[in-house]
Design a protein around this motif. Structure first.
Motif, PDB file in Angstrom:
ATOM      1  N   UNK A  27       3.307 -24.982  37.329  1.00  0.00           N
ATOM      2  CA  UNK A  27       4.680 -24.653  37.721  1.00  0.00           C
ATOM      3  C   UNK A  27       5.616 -24.506  36.526  1.00  0.00           C
ATOM      4  N   UNK A  28       5.079 -24.572  35.320  1.00  0.00           N
ATOM      5  CA  UNK A  28       5.922 -24.493  34.124  1.00  0.00           C
ATOM      6  C   UNK A  28       6.727 -23.180  34.105  1.00  0.00           C
ATOM      7  N   UNK A  29       6.078 -22.068  34.419  1.00  0.00           N
ATOM      8  CA  UNK A  29       6.770 -20.783  34.399  1.00  0.00           C
ATOM      9  C   UNK A  29       7.853 -20.715  35.472  1.00  0.00           C
ATOM     10  N   UNK A  30       7.571 -21.230  36.663  1.00  0.00           N
ATOM     11  CA  UNK A  30       8.555 -21.222  37.741  1.00  0.00           C
ATOM     12  C   UNK A  30       9.783 -22.034  37.366  1.00  0.00           C
ATOM     13  N   UNK A  31       9.580 -23.216  36.791  1.00  0.00           N
ATOM     14  CA  UNK A  31      10.723 -24.037  36.370  1.00  0.00           C
ATOM     15  C   UNK A  31      11.542 -23.321  35.300  1.00  0.00           C
ATOM     16  N   UNK A  32      10.843 -22.698  34.362  1.00  0.00           N
ATOM     17  CA  UNK A  32      11.545 -21.974  33.302  1.00  0.00           C
ATOM     18  C   UNK A  32      12.356 -20.818  33.889  1.00  0.00           C
ATOM     19  N   UNK A  33      11.790 -20.151  34.891  1.00  0.00           N
ATOM     20  CA  UNK A  33      12.490 -19.037  35.524  1.00  0.00           C
ATOM     21  C   UNK A  33      13.750 -19.508  36.239  1.00  0.00           C
ATOM     22  N   UNK A  34      13.640 -20.603  36.952  1.00  0.00           N
ATOM     23  CA  UNK A  34      14.775 -21.099  37.727  1.00  0.00           C
ATOM     24  C   UNK A  34      15.869 -21.682  36.840  1.00  0.00           C
ATOM     25  N   UNK A  35      15.500 -22.155  35.649  1.00  0.00           N
ATOM     26  CA  UNK A  35      16.477 -22.724  34.726  1.00  0.00           C
ATOM     27  C   UNK A  35      17.043 -21.685  33.754  1.00  0.00           C
ATOM     28  N   UNK A  36      16.437 -20.520  33.715  1.00  0.00           N
ATOM     29  CA  UNK A  36      16.840 -19.481  32.765  1.00  0.00           C
ATOM     30  C   UNK A  36      18.262 -18.994  33.054  1.00  0.00           C
ATOM     31  N   UNK A  37      18.999 -18.755  32.005  1.00  0.00           N
ATOM     32  CA  UNK A  37      20.364 -18.249  32.144  1.00  0.00           C
ATOM     33  C   UNK A  37      20.331 -16.742  32.359  1.00  0.00           C
ATOM     34  N   UNK A  38      20.832 -16.292  33.516  1.00  0.00           N
ATOM     35  CA  UNK A  38      20.895 -14.863  33.805  1.00  0.00           C
ATOM     36  C   UNK A  38      22.233 -14.291  33.371  1.00  0.00           C
ATOM     37  N   UNK A  39      22.238 -13.025  33.030  1.00  0.00           N
ATOM     38  CA  UNK A  39      23.499 -12.382  32.653  1.00  0.00           C
ATOM     39  C   UNK A  39      24.386 -12.219  33.896  1.00  0.00           C
ATOM     40  N   UNK A  40      25.674 -12.204  33.679  1.00  0.00           N
ATOM     41  CA  UNK A  40      26.625 -12.145  34.785  1.00  0.00           C
ATOM     42  C   UNK A  40      26.608 -10.795  35.488  1.00  0.00           C
ATOM     43  N   UNK A  41      26.353  -9.708  34.718  1.00  0.00           N
ATOM     44  CA  UNK A  41      26.327  -8.361  35.274  1.00  0.00           C
ATOM     45  C   UNK A  41      25.021  -7.684  34.874  1.00  0.00           C
ATOM     46  N   UNK A  42      24.563  -6.775  35.716  1.00  0.00           N
ATOM     47  CA  UNK A  42      23.349  -6.034  35.404  1.00  0.00           C
ATOM     48  C   UNK A  42      23.472  -5.318  34.064  1.00  0.00           C
TER      49      UNK A  42
END
Length: 341
Positions: A27-42
């Motif tokens: 689950x390491x990748x899933x946790x990293x994905x959920x904690x990753x900072x996404x940009x505010x706009x596309x």
């Protein structure tokens, strides 16, 4: 332009550690994905420079005369990682296995205050890879990747769908219906779909894309109308002569695709420059092999150059001159110091 060694950039022992984490901590990748900072706009400036890295899942591994040129995962990931080091690259389109590898590497690099390479980058999941190259069912291209709900659960930024239409292949209709369904599901989640509609004909050498303005303009009209709404839809289309005719067939934003690697990406750079000047709805590029495999050159240099063409309206001559002044990225030095054997 200096040469670059992918095996030194991302050592084999790092890939061995990724495999170990897949066994001990799946689950390491899933946790990293959920904690990753996404940009505010596309897209902050209305333009996108995205890397395509989903070819091997369709059994497309050849480069020139080498049928397995893209089959080496260490080499492939190293090149992707190197390109993502550029601040002028907005993100990557890849299958989930590739995205998971990148997310684990992102997590490892983030340790000890290292660079969070995937923060504010677009992670686009490639959905339909079932139409395997050379297979009898190639035009029947079902969604064999993640569902739109999975894309949302993983905190990803969108989906990419390939739609090849061959008039002589009834299976193309199945692919078109599947694409429409995905667009509708992505719309419900408020996430963009990057659709690659291509007119193709069957030849003795397999299916070939028809790169004429007339054929592309016709398929643009079909693609733009798929799903319950086009509000989150982007199109990925090849460049051709009289590209204005293609661009005028829709108001949707268009990204240019790259095609097979020639080993010399300057020709594609000129297509990007010309395409960006054709019409206001040409908004960037979604390109893979011409960036990842630019001969012996550093792929980050090529990504930087294309980013300058897209985000700063530079000319090819200007970006080639700028390349002579490019220095190694911070990511390069970190990998050398932290992972070098």
């Amino acid at each position: 332009m200096r040469e670059w060694d992918p095996k030194k950039f991302l050592p084999a022992k790092v890939l061995a550690y990724v495999t170990e984490l897949r066994v001990s901590d799946p689950d390491r990748a899933l946790r990293a994905a959920q904690q990753r900072q996404r940009r505010a706009k596309l897209t902050p400036d209305g333009r996108l420079n995205i890397l395509a890295a989903d070819h091997p899942a369709r059994r497309v591994t050849g480069l020139g005369s080498d049928p397995l040129g893209m089959a080496d995962r260490q080499d492939y990931l190293s090149r992707i990682l190197r390109v993502l080091a550029s601040e002028h690259v907005d993100g990557v389109v890849a299958t989930m296995d590739i995205l998971e590898d990148l997310l684990v590497l992102h997590d490892l690099l983030s340790e000890d205050d290292g660079p969070a390479i995937l923060n504010n980058k677009l992670l686009i999941a490639s959905l339909n890879r079932g139409g395997l190259a050379g297979s009898s069912w190639e035009m029947d291209d079902p969604m064999t990747g993640p569902a739109p709900t999975t894309i949302a659960a993983w905190n990803l930024d969108g989906a990419k769908v390939l739609l090849r239409l061959c008039d002589d292949e009834p299976a193309s209709l199945k692919t078109m219906v599947a694409a429409a369904r995905v667009i509708t599901e992505m719309n419900a989640l408020g996430l963009p779909t990057f659709l690659e509609p291509l007119p193709v004909v069957k030849t003795e050498k397999g299916y070939q894309v028809v790169k004429t303005a007339e054929a592309l303009a016709k398929i643009v009209g079909v693609a733009s109308a798929l799903g319950d709404s086009s509000r989150y839809l982007w199109l990925k289309l090849p460049y051709c002569e009289d590209y204005g005719l293609v661009a005028r067939a829709t108001t949707l934003p268009i990204l240019l695709l790259g095609g097979e690697s020639t080993g010399d990406p300057i020709g594609f750079m000129r297509e990007v420059e010309a395409g960006m000047r054709t019409a206001m709805n040409v908004r960037g590029a979604l390109v893979g092999r011409n960036v990842l495999y630019p001969g012996a050159a550093d792929p980050c240099y090529i990504a930087e150059a294309i980013g300058q063409l897209i985000h700063f309206s530079a000319t090819v001559e200007q970006v080639l001159e700028a390349q002579r002044r490019v220095t190694d990225s911070g990511l390069d030095s970190l990998i050398k110091s932290k992972w070098e054997c």
